[in-house]
Design a protein around this motif. Structure first.
Motif, mmCIF file in Angstrom:
data_model
loop_
_atom_site.group_PDB
_atom_site.id
_atom_site.type_symbol
_atom_site.label_atom_id
_atom_site.label_comp_id
_atom_site.label_asym_id
_atom_site.label_seq_id
_atom_site.Cartn_x
_atom_site.Cartn_y
_atom_site.Cartn_z
ATOM 1 N N THR A 28 38.639 32.016 27.143
ATOM 2 C CA THR A 28 38.526 32.795 28.372
ATOM 3 C C THR A 28 39.100 34.194 28.245
ATOM 4 O O THR A 28 39.125 34.941 29.209
ATOM 5 N N SER A 31 37.158 37.297 29.418
ATOM 6 C CA SER A 31 36.904 37.420 30.851
ATOM 7 C C SER A 31 38.189 37.608 31.650
ATOM 8 O O SER A 31 38.165 37.566 32.885
ATOM 9 N N TRP A 53 38.735 43.194 32.088
ATOM 10 C CA TRP A 53 38.205 42.332 31.038
ATOM 11 C C TRP A 53 37.281 43.080 30.093
ATOM 12 O O TRP A 53 37.226 42.794 28.902
ATOM 13 N N SER A 54 36.551 44.052 30.604
ATOM 14 C CA SER A 54 35.616 44.805 29.770
ATOM 15 C C SER A 54 36.280 45.976 29.053
ATOM 16 O O SER A 54 35.706 46.571 28.138
ATOM 17 N N TYR A 102 40.255 40.830 38.023
ATOM 18 C CA TYR A 102 39.629 41.931 37.265
ATOM 19 C C TYR A 102 40.708 42.825 36.664
ATOM 20 O O TYR A 102 40.647 43.210 35.493
#
Length: 123
Positions: A28, A31, A53-54, A102
């Protein structure tokens, strides 16, 4: 489940640089929002930096803005904290943490924590 292991801490003179790494295990990771926090003796744990996450969004505490850079490599399951122009006030145990959000700046929103790595800046 995410397990986190920090490395890269040490002793450095004021004005110097260090790069902390946080290796994560668990599927995970890519993410998860990631953050760096620090805790000095006798003080509460405080937010340092966070990354989405990105990797597209980052956020910094005012005290480190312009000196520290957070980044991540999802292919390597690793998040980094590049620390430049270090000051004695940066001395603390540094922790990385993972959140399902996020991006977050608050400790209670992070479910997973590493064991910490000591950073000592001498004057």
């Amino acid at each position: 489940q995410v397990q986190l292991v920090e490395s890269g801490g040490g002793l450095v003179q004021a004005g110097g640089s260090l790069r902390l790494s946080c290796a994560a295990s668990g599927r995970t990771f890519s993410s998860a929002g990631m953050g760096w926090f620090r805790q000095a003796p006798g003080k509460e744990r405080e937010f340092v930096a966070a990354i989405s996450w990105s990797g597209g969004s980052t956020y910094y505490a005012d005290s480190v803005k312009g000196r520290f850079t957070i980044s991540r490599d999802n292919a390597k399951n690793t998040v980094y904290l590049q620390m430049n122009s270090l000051e004695p006030e940066d001395t603390a145990v540094y922790y990385c943490a993972a959140t399902r959000r996020y991006l977050s700046t608050t400790t209670y929103e992070y479910a997973y924590w590493g064991q910490g790595t000591q950073v000592t800046v001498s004057s």
